[in-house]
Scaffold this motif. Structure first.
Motif: not given
Lengths: 377, 278
Positions: A76, A97-98, A100-102, A107, A149-150, A153
């Motif tokens: 979400v 950010f979203g 890169r943290v996958k 990624r 940003r949301a 992803v």
């Protein structure tokens, strides 16, 4: 993706934030959760996101029970009222950010990531500010970064918690329109929480009105505005004049005055509350007529296309205030002067039975009420 | 109105406040330190160099600064964990633990030294278990490390704690909603915010450890070349009425500490700037 919440209950100590709430959010729609502060709307949003856990009930995402899934797994996108941007990262890094943290396998490589972030920056019209830090941006820009940003992803749903609550009126209006446009292009199932009825009515496909942890009404903006299901909804969606009286012979008796009623299902002599919006009230300049509520003109405000007339009730002992909105020409034709006695009538009176309200509950949100007449509430 | 008057600050009293600050700093810090330099200046360069480069003295620098840095680093790690636990969790006795953190501040350091020595000596509560395993703490450099870690603990905890309290949990929620796991959201979102405070705590703990005397001399054993700290050498020289020799070593300590603290400060400014200039 569709969302369904079923029998959600949430308590904070003795306070019941959500009281058995069941709702369906259809695929691709933008739904506004509207209600006064403390009505449970934000809590519901956080439960859907997985940021808060319900004491009872289930959350279904795309038909699958996601009640126990971690926020990480729910896919979400969540937008916070105060943006929650990472202030030590640039706009670019915030949006990236979203990605890169996958997990390493999913990624994207540096080139894909760069392209994706710039696509999003363009979408939110921020491409020239990629290297700025959040505190070098205005509130409206920050919220757009938060939204980008949301979206980075590729969330299945977008949840916005009072997204424009911290912005000034002008920016709010602009972002509102922009959010609607964005929704038309992306068509991602979205829920947004607001306490601003104008915002909810303007932006949403569907409005869910909440009060005291319960759903009061669900419907399209025009529907909830035109046909409020409960006194609360009536009062919450715009200004309202309230007449408290008894139904008798197809008339609402308010003190010594009578208001003619259209068809109503009220039993004879039943107590009733009559709701009338300011633009649905009419002014009869003849003070000697038999019908209508007697009132005295207190102020005439002619601004723009409509004129607003404020009146005080001349009926009974205590002073009551009424508000009438009418086209400017009509107001001019009436030649109203301050202090003049008139009668108020309406062809559109909505009646509700006065339900006994438990202590601590307000029937209507404060501030929306213009006038209370009759036997006192 | 002259341009000068226009550029006046909103809050009055800047000249007075600055003047007061400088006078105070001079009286309390600069004049005593200046006296140290003046006293040292009675030496020729050759004499000065001979005193400060004596092998026993050089070894003491290594011990003092080296162990102080290690102690400050240990405190940075555990102080952070401590602050985290105190801010983020509720548990019975939390307030007592919170109060205990400050105890190394209040305790006379000699008492701390004696207590630690008693604990870690070969017949002490902890020493009797550690020594058979080949770990000698008391009367070794390891003992110095234990003492310096003990006295430096409150600094990091107390500098990081308020920052952590102010840190919005929404940031971590945002990170989680973007798919970050707990470690990723700590490392990329929380930690960078804490770095400046962590560096401050580290610098304070380090400065305190370098100047520490009372607790160390009891547990160190004070073997020349092995476990002798620089402050002890200074005291030794003073006891032999070698005032100039003592101040010469003190000057080296001062300059060294100043350079290190200056560097840490620079690092802090850099870390702050990465925050986008807060």
């Amino acid at each position: 993706m569709s969302i369904r919440v079923q029998n959600i209950v949430k308590r904070f100590g003795n306070f019941v934030a959500l009281d058995d709430v069941t709702l369906d959010f259809p695929q691709g729609q933008l739904v506004g959760l509207l209600g006064p502060s403390g009505c449970g709307k934000t809590t519901l949003l956080r439960i859907i996101a997985g940021l808060e856990s319900a004491d009872g009930g289930q959350v279904f995402l795309d038909g699958e029970d996601a009640s126990t899934a971690h926020v990480r797994e729910r896919q979400v996108g969540f937008v916070f009222q105060h943006y929650a941007l990472f202030r030590h990262m640039t706009v670019f890094d915030n949006i990236a950010f979203g990605l890169r943290v996958k997990p390493r396998k999913q990624r994207p490589n540096a080139e894909t990531l760069r392209r994706r972030v710039h696509e999003l920056l363009e979408l939110v019209q921020m491409d020239s500010l990629a290297t700025r830090y959040p505190n070098q941006l205005s509130g409206g820009q920050r919220q757009r970064v938060a939204l980008a940003r949301a979206l980075a992803v590729e969330p299945r749903v977008l949840l916005l918690d009072e997204p424009f609550g911290a912005l000034d009126a002008k920016v709010r209006k602009e972002l509102r329109r922009w959010l609607r446009q964005l929704h038309e292009t992306l068509h991602i199932t979205s829920i947004f929480v607001t306490h601003d009825q104008e915002e909810a009515l303007e932006v949403s496909d569907q409005v869910v009105l909440m009060n005291h942890g319960r759903v009061e009404q669900i419907g399209a903006p025009a529907q909830v505005y035109e046909q409020p299901a409960t006194p609360f909804v009536y009062g919450f969606l715009g200004a309202v004049n309230l007449f408290h009286g008894r139904v008798h012979d197809n008339q609402l008796h308010v003190g010594a005055d009578r208001l003619p009623l259209a068809d109503n299902g009220f039993p004879a002599d039943a107590e009733a509350l009559g709701f009338v919006r300011p633009h649905e009230l009419e002014i009869d300049p003849d003070p000697l007529g038999k019908e209508g509520i007697t009132a005295r003109v207190a102020r005439v405000l002619a601004l723009g296309a409509t004129a607003r007339v404020e009146l005080t009730g001349a009926n009974g002992q205590s002073v009551r205030h009424y508000e009438v909105e009418l086209p400017r020409e009509r107001a001019a034709a009436l030649q109203l002067s301050v202090g003049q006695s008139v009668r108020l009538k309406s062809a559109r009176i909505r009646l509700f039975a006065p339900e006994p309200q438990p202590a601590g509950r307000t029937l209507l949100p404060e501030g929306s009420l213009i006038g209370v007449d009759g036997e006192g509430i | 109105m002259s341009p000068r008057a226009i550029s006046r600050r909103v809050l009055p009293g800047f000249p007075l406040a600055l003047g007061y600050t400088l006078v105070y700093l001079s009286l309390i810090v600069l004049i005593p330190l200046g006296a140290v330099f003046l006293k040292t200046a009675t030496l020729t360069w050759a004499e000065f160099w001979a005193i400060i480069s004596e092998p026993r003295v050089v070894a003491s620098y290594r011990i003092s600064f080296g162990i102080s840095l290690i102690a400050a680093a240990i405190n940075a790690v555990f102080g952070l964990i401590f602050a985290w636990v105190l801010v983020r969790y509720t548990f019975p006795g939390k307030r007592i633990v919170d109060a205990l953190v400050d105890l190394p501040f209040a305790l006379p350091t000699a008492v701390a030294g004696i207590a630690l020595t008693a604990l870690y000596a070969g017949n002490g509560w902890l020493g009797q278990w550690l020594e058979p395993m080949g770990v000698k703490v008391a009367f070794t450099p390891l003992g110095i490390l234990v003492a310096l870690t003990f006295i430096g603990l409150p600094f990091v905890v107390r500098t990081v704690q308020p920052i952590l309290e102010d840190l919005d949990t929404e940031l971590e929620e945002a990170a989680a909603s973007l798919g970050a796991d707990r470690w990723q959201s700590f490392w990329w979102v929380v930690f960078p915010v804490l770095v400046p405070a962590l560096l401050t705590g580290f610098a304070l703990a380090f400065a305190r450890a370098v100047g520490e005397y009372g607790s160390v001399i009891f547990i160190a054993g004070n073997l020349p070349m092995v476990s002798e700290i620089t402050p002890l050498l200074i005291i030794t020289k003073l006891e032999q009425y070698d005032y100039v020799g003592a101040t010469a070593i003190a000057v080296v300590m001062l300059v060294f500490s100043f350079v290190l603290l200056f560097l840490i400060n620079g690092l802090q400014i850099w870390a702050n700037r990465r925050h986008g200039g807060i």
